[in-house]
Design an enzyme around this catalytic site. Sequence first.
Site, short mmCIF file in Angstrom:
data_model
loop_
_atom_site.label_atom_id
_atom_site.label_comp_id
_atom_site.label_asym_id
_atom_site.label_seq_id
_atom_site.Cartn_x
_atom_site.Cartn_y
_atom_site.Cartn_z
N ASP A 1 169.12 93.56 30.10
CA ASP A 1 169.23 94.59 31.14
C ASP A 1 169.90 94.00 32.37
O ASP A 1 170.90 94.50 32.87
CB ASP A 1 167.82 95.09 31.53
CG ASP A 1 167.09 95.64 30.32
OD1 ASP A 1 166.03 95.10 29.98
OD2 ASP A 1 167.60 96.58 29.70
N GLU B 1 172.48 93.42 23.37
CA GLU B 1 173.61 94.29 23.70
C GLU B 1 174.70 93.56 24.44
O GLU B 1 175.88 93.68 24.08
CB GLU B 1 173.13 95.47 24.55
CG GLU B 1 174.29 96.37 24.97
CD GLU B 1 173.85 97.74 25.41
OE1 GLU B 1 172.80 98.22 24.95
OE2 GLU B 1 174.58 98.36 26.21
O1 TRH Z 1 168.43 88.94 26.16
P1 TRH Z 1 168.71 90.07 25.23
O2 TRH Z 1 167.90 90.14 24.02
O3 TRH Z 1 168.56 91.45 26.02
C1 TRH Z 1 168.00 92.57 25.41
C2 TRH Z 1 169.12 93.48 24.95
O4 TRH Z 1 170.02 93.74 26.01
C3 TRH Z 1 168.55 94.81 24.48
O5 TRH Z 1 169.59 95.72 24.18
C4 TRH Z 1 167.65 95.39 25.56
O6 TRH Z 1 167.10 96.60 25.10
C5 TRH Z 1 166.58 94.39 25.86
O7 TRH Z 1 167.19 93.21 26.39
C6 TRH Z 1 165.61 94.94 26.86
O8 TRH Z 1 170.25 89.98 24.76
P2 TRH Z 1 171.59 90.30 25.51
O9 TRH Z 1 171.75 91.78 25.68
O10 TRH Z 1 172.66 89.58 24.80
O11 TRH Z 1 171.46 89.66 26.97
C7 TRH Z 1 171.40 88.27 27.10
C8 TRH Z 1 172.06 87.90 28.42
O12 TRH Z 1 171.85 86.50 28.67
C9 TRH Z 1 173.58 88.08 28.34
O13 TRH Z 1 174.03 88.61 29.56
C10 TRH Z 1 174.10 86.68 28.15
C11 TRH Z 1 173.11 85.88 28.96
N1 TRH Z 1 173.02 84.46 28.58
C12 TRH Z 1 173.31 83.53 29.56
O14 TRH Z 1 173.67 83.88 30.68
N2 TRH Z 1 173.23 82.22 29.25
C13 TRH Z 1 172.86 81.78 28.00
O15 TRH Z 1 172.80 80.54 27.76
C14 TRH Z 1 172.58 82.76 26.99
C15 TRH Z 1 172.19 82.32 25.62
C16 TRH Z 1 172.65 84.12 27.31
#
Ligand code: TRH
Length: 393
Positions: free
Chosen positions: A27, A286
């Site tokens: 989010d 996402e």
């Molecule tokens: O962390 P998530 O599982 O977030 C989830 C999904 O968005 C899902 O759709 C939503 O319903 C739920 O939250 C509440 O996965 P996502 O969406 O990939 O977000 C991870 C964020 O973390 C993304 O912006 C990338 C960031 N990130 C970093 O900044 N550094 C890192 O080392 C990693 C591995 C990720």
Amino acid sequence: MHQDLSAPANPLKTLDLFCRVVDNYGDIGICWRLARQLAHEHGIAVRLWVDDLKSFRRIWPEVDTEADVQQLAGVTVQHWRGQDGAFTAADIPDIVIEFFGCEIPPAYVEAMAQRAVKPVWFNLEGLSAEQWVEGCHTLPSPHRSLKLTKYFFFPGFNERTGGLSFEADLEARRQAFLQQGQAAAFLSGLGVTPPEQESLKVSLFCYDYAPVPELFAAWQAASAPVACLVPDSVAREAVEAFLGSPMQPGASFTRGALTVRVLPFVPQTDYDKLLWSCDLNFVRGEDSIVRAQWAGKPFIWNIYKQDKNLHHTKLNAFLKIYDPATPALVEANRAWNGASQADVDWQASWQALRADLPALTQGAEQWLHKMLANGDFMANLLTFARRLVVEAP
Ligand code: TRH
């Protein structure tokens, strides 16, 4: 009556984006990208309302988790402390965005209705390739009692949706990074050794429910070396079982053809570089699946789990429209999400997927440009908002 376009009633120059961090980082990950993009590329004064500053700091270390209000990267970040609080029409900006249908404070909505020029009000929905999204995209939802209308705005994979979010300079930055051979130095800065850099480099970002031990066993028995680069805290139990030691940045272990290396959880801007530097990316949720598509590399998606296996429907809808998908990629995605019809032979699945990687990489580049052609999510949202303002009675 001819509308005076020179001075539209609503100049669309100020914006509030409300983000409630449900869990994980998606989010805030998505909202933070959108907020920076609206400010930097569209010159909009953006105030980002965030309830959980600690999760925010995980992806952006400069966040002050104690600050009520702070300026970060050209965005005003407001700590959203709850649904109370008094608001007047003067507090309301030209555009109001709720992310994932988070309920904004009732007094804020009342103040929206009191504003002489009503704000353009959006609810940003989650990403899905399911067909129904196209019919719901930009649907109006009149408020039950106030003279306000909210519009549902969906990201998506074609021009009948809002498209996917990308920064104007993203592809140019990726090309420069690759052409200037920056990947090796970037990975080396994260502790990746030269032999690991010579291996097939796979980034791993998944949920705890993913069958990581089974995948590790297949990589261990593989015919060619695999370097699995996993950011700290991801799949902790399975990674520590493989390492035989606590998971922390810098920890690594090699068994058979597999080396698992723990990386730091990097700032969001560096996460793109990790995806660009690897040969195959395991992503989740996402935001990271969208970023994996902009990396132009093959990826496997661990989808956010939902009741009644609704996430399997979402996964299959995406696999159906994802042009580069081969049977090996489809099967690997289904196996990774517990959506396979039959028992999974992980070694055979990995061998088939690995054999497809050259074709999948070529397809991923073509897909990237197909998605770019739909236009950027925020640019499409502002185009829609301008049309609303011009057509307003
Ligand atoms: O962390 P998530 O599982 O977030 C989830 C999904 O968005 C899902 O759709 C939503 O319903 C739920 O939250 C509440 O996965 P996502 O969406 O990939 O977000 C991870 C964020 O973390 C993304 O912006 C990338 C960031 N990130 C970093 O900044 N550094 C890192 O080392 C990693 C591995 C990720």
